[in-house]
Design an enzyme around this catalytic site. Structure first.
Site, PDB file in Angstrom:
ATOM      1  N   THR B 189       9.395  -4.015  -9.948  1.00 41.18           N
ATOM      2  CA  THR B 189       9.925  -4.112  -8.591  1.00 41.18           C
ATOM      3  C   THR B 189       9.300  -5.262  -7.807  1.00 41.18           C
ATOM      4  O   THR B 189       9.743  -5.584  -6.716  1.00 41.18           O
ATOM      5  CB  THR B 189       9.631  -2.817  -7.817  1.00 41.18           C
ATOM      6  OG1 THR B 189       8.233  -2.531  -7.893  1.00 41.18           O
ATOM      7  CG2 THR B 189      10.392  -1.633  -8.389  1.00 41.18           C
ATOM      8  N   ASP B 318      -2.879  10.214  -4.446  1.00 41.09           N
ATOM      9  CA  ASP B 318      -1.865   9.168  -4.657  1.00 41.09           C
ATOM     10  C   ASP B 318      -2.052   8.003  -3.688  1.00 41.09           C
ATOM     11  O   ASP B 318      -1.079   7.439  -3.175  1.00 41.09           O
ATOM     12  CB  ASP B 318      -0.448   9.748  -4.528  1.00 41.09           C
ATOM     13  CG  ASP B 318       0.627   8.805  -5.064  1.00 41.09           C
ATOM     14  OD1 ASP B 318       0.275   7.839  -5.757  1.00 41.09           O
ATOM     15  OD2 ASP B 318       1.811   9.031  -4.764  1.00 41.09           O
TER      16      ASP B 318
END
Lengths: 155, 566
Positions: B189, B318
């Protein structure tokens, strides 16, 4: 009701009218048709014939399988009594062809894969009625693109 | 009787039926490393991802300024939309940074699209579409963050982890290299970065238990020059921070899914690395888990790691550290500023990674705390199977990937902030290649959330705050016109006074912002351009807006033609 074998599945699809026009749902559930593997020439390019049969509003085969990434040539026949078209995935740009009743055309695609791609007839609601198919590319990415790690478990 | 088939001919490029196609002028032919080094001496252009190697996202253009910004309006809109079935059809978003070279714009979209546009009119000149498999693993969303340009080529990555070089005049492919394994859950990406004669790209896939890496390719030939893994193998420096037994390191994450910055004097690339895997189950990977969640300095020529600073050791929230590393100077020191997902603003000496200061930049932080000298103490984390734990910030972070900006004129950092929490419930699972590997069920709050754009000085002192009722999830842009542009999830595009935070102008773009606006000029007229198209990992950063409409518009704003600039 569930199925336990390929024949059971085909029988149940037919019994419920999922593989025909205007039986179960209004259209034919996508990719309920035939599966066929593209043939490979000596130079590595692949080729296959693709048809639209009368009043099926579906691709035959509905699932095209390429043994590996590369160039695929498709010979397309519209044997239907209506006009359709085709939009195929390909690197560079998608490929489009208009297919009037009883016409025949060609498409040259490049797909790297692995993975699967959709193709369709993007006119009216051909896609929803069943003229949506899949092109599956088998194989792995080149060795140099793989992670430097021990072989890992897969599902 | 046999009836002959009508000859339908051969399928053609769909773009030939768009009414808009042609060749671009050869503006990229002379875009060299030397020009990119001095990119801000060409304020009419936006030559590289952050506008310059320093990552500041600052433009010297000042035609649009605090006095006249209320008079700007749309100059043109480019829309693409989607057709047919695409991978992650519900997650596509327009997240790119538009690049501009001498009146031509190069921008990428979702699902393998790259376009060249006339930057004055928005007219499409050419398009490239990389065929994207429907079944590739995408976390998080069918998105792409932009292209790079140099020596007559446009470089982009594809969702199925290729890096491609296109002819900048025609949009035709020049070379194509695979640098990730989609069967392992890798994707791509990142917007490539040109450094010297190299194209630098990183991998995505940190939620699938891959081993993150940064790669370099020769921009002329596509030859692979080096790969830098961000999780060491057993025996390599940093491997002592992983369990000695087993293969946790091989699934360790640390993806480089966002573009780095570069200092030609140190010859170092400054890369932020992603979360360890599994994201929330730390018990299967005891240790600090280097070089996850780190600022990593990589020698541009060799691809070797020179130093690192880990923002969240042994992350179980995360908290990727992929956010930009903004290079700036203060009191004679060469520094680097980094706003981390964990809610802290880090300033380090970019010559050696030595910590200079740490300050929290979001109101609610309860996952743990970090002292001024860098000591990390976790407080709330999912450590018992099946036991829900709520913490701030949530896994999208106090600042997501979207970028802060720094103005050398005000000497302030401008930061889009998300103040939202989440609940994670640890659920251990066996690792299988290509299957999501989180180790928890996660639910991000849909109530009691807020957002703001804050201005900080290099000492971490907050100078002003512009408040929004929703988290701020788009990159900001600072200009010499004394402005900070910031889009909102509900579609407003705002211009703030860079010195006070006062809202000076607003335009409703019709879809949420999750991209990076840029600015440029053509024939003496300044434009501010913003990709608009809500989507991506909305369930992670703002699930309260999961039902908002997608969009796919690129909107350029300018003063009315002939208007006085002051």
């Amino acid at each position: 009701m569930t199925t336990s074998s390929a024949q059971d599945r085909a029988d149940l699809l037919h019994k419920l009218g999922l593989d025909q026009q205007n039986k179960g749902p209004i259209g034919r559930v996508i990719t309920t048709g035939n599966v066929e593997q593209a043939k490979e020439r000596e130079d590595g390019t692949m080729h296959i014939r693709l048809r639209i049969n009368p009043d099926e509003i579906a691709w035959d085969p509905a699932v095209i399988v390429m043994p590996h990434g590369g160039d695929l040539e498709i010979e397309i026949f519209n044997d239907d009594l209506n006009t359709h078209c085709a939009l195929f995935p390909s690197n560079g740009d998608r490929k489009f062809i208009w297919l009037v009743n009883h016409s025949r055309g060609r498409a040259k695609l490049n797909l790297d894969g692995p993975g699967y791609y959709w193709f369709s007839s993007p006119t009216g609601n051909d896609e929803g009625r069943g003229l949506t198919g899949a092109i599956v590319v088998l194989g792995d990415v080149p060795p140099e693109a793989r992670l430097d790690r021990p072989e890992q478990p897969r599902p | 009787m046999t009836v002959e088939y009508v000859d339908a001919g051969e399928a053609i490029d769909q773009g030939d039926l768009s009414g808009k196609h042609g060749d671009a002028p050869p503006v990229v032919e002379n875009v060299t490393y030397e020009r990119i080094l001095d990119a801000r001496s060409e304020p009419q252009n936006w030559l590289t991802y952050y506008g310059a190697y320093n990552g500041q996202r600052f433009s010297p253009l000042d035609q649009i300024n605090t006095e006249n910004v209320k008079g700007i309006g749309p100059a043109w809109i480019f829309q693409s939309g989607t057709s047919g079935m695409i991978a992650g059809a519900s997650t596509y978003a327009f997240e790119a940074t538009p690049i501009v070279v001498d009146g031509i714009m190069f921008v990428s979209g979702w699902d393998g699209w790259v376009w060249a546009l006339d930057a004055k009119t928005g007219t499409e000149i050419w398009r490239y579409k990389h065929a994207t498999p429907f079944d590739i693993s995408l976390c998080c969303g069918n998105v792409n963050r932009g292209v790079a340009v140099a020596k007559g080529k446009v470089f982009s990555v594809t969702p199925n982890a290729h890096v491609i070089a296109l002819d900048a005049v025609t949009g035709k492919k020049v070379w194509d290299k695979t640098y990730g394994d989609v069967r392992a859950g890798e994707s791509a990406t990142v917007a490539p970065l040109i450094v010297k004669n190299m194209v630098i790209v990183g991998s995505s896939g940190g939620e699938f238990g891959v081993r993150g890496h940064l790669d370099s390719f020769d921009l002329d030939s596509g030859e692979h020059l080096w790969r830098c893994y961000m999780v060491p193998k057993p025996g390599e420096p940093g491997s002592e921070t992983w369990p000695a037994d087993g293969q946790a390191w091989a699934r360790g994450g640390a993806n480089c899914w966002l573009t780095g910055t570069f200092d030609p004097e140190t010859n170092l690339l400054y890369i932020g690395t992603g979360n360890p895997a599994p994201d929330f189950d730390g018990e299967v990977r005891e240790g600090d888990n280097l070089f996850t969640d780190s600022i990593v300095a990589v020698d541009a020529d060799s691809g070797q790691i020179r130093w690192h600073y880990q923002c969240t050791p042994h992350d179980v929230w995360d908290y990727d550290s992929i956010s930009e590393c903004i290079l700036f100077e203060s009191e004679g020191r060469k520094l680097l500023g980094h706003f981390d997902k964990n809610g802290y603003f880090f300033v380090v000496d970019r010559t050696n990674g030595q910590l200079v200061q740490i300050t929290p930049f979001v109101d609610r932080i309860d996952w743990g705390n970090i002292t001024r000298d860098g000591k990390v103490t976790p407080a709330r984390y999912p450590d018992k199977e099946g036991d829900p734990v709520h913490f701030y910030p949530g896994p999208a972070g106090a600042k997501e990937w979207t970028h802060a900006a720094y103005s050398p004129e005000t000497e302030l950092f401008y930061v889009p902030i998300q103040d939202v929490g989440a609940t994670a419930t640890r659920r251990r699972r066996e690792f299988k290649e290509s299957i999501p590997y989180w180790g928890a069920g996660v639910q991000v709050d849909i109530e009691d959330m807020t957002g703001y754009v804050s201005a900080f000085d290099a000492n971490g002192e907050e100078k002003w705050r512009w408040r929004n009722n929703l988290p701020m999830c788009a990159s900001v842009l600072a200009t010499a016109g004394g402005l900070v542009f910031a889009g909102t999830p509900s579609g407003e595009f705002n211009a703030l006074d860079a010195r006070t935070g006062e809202l000076l102008w607003q335009f409703q773009c019709g879809s949420g912002h999750h991209s990076s606006p840029t600015t440029y000029s053509v024939d003496g007229r300044q434009y501010v351009v913003v990709p608009v198209g809500w989507g991506g990992w909305a369930e992670g950063f703002l699930p309260g807006m999961l039902g908002a409409g997608h969009g796919s518009a690129l909107i350029a704003f300018a003063l009315p033609e002939g208007a006085p600039s002051r």
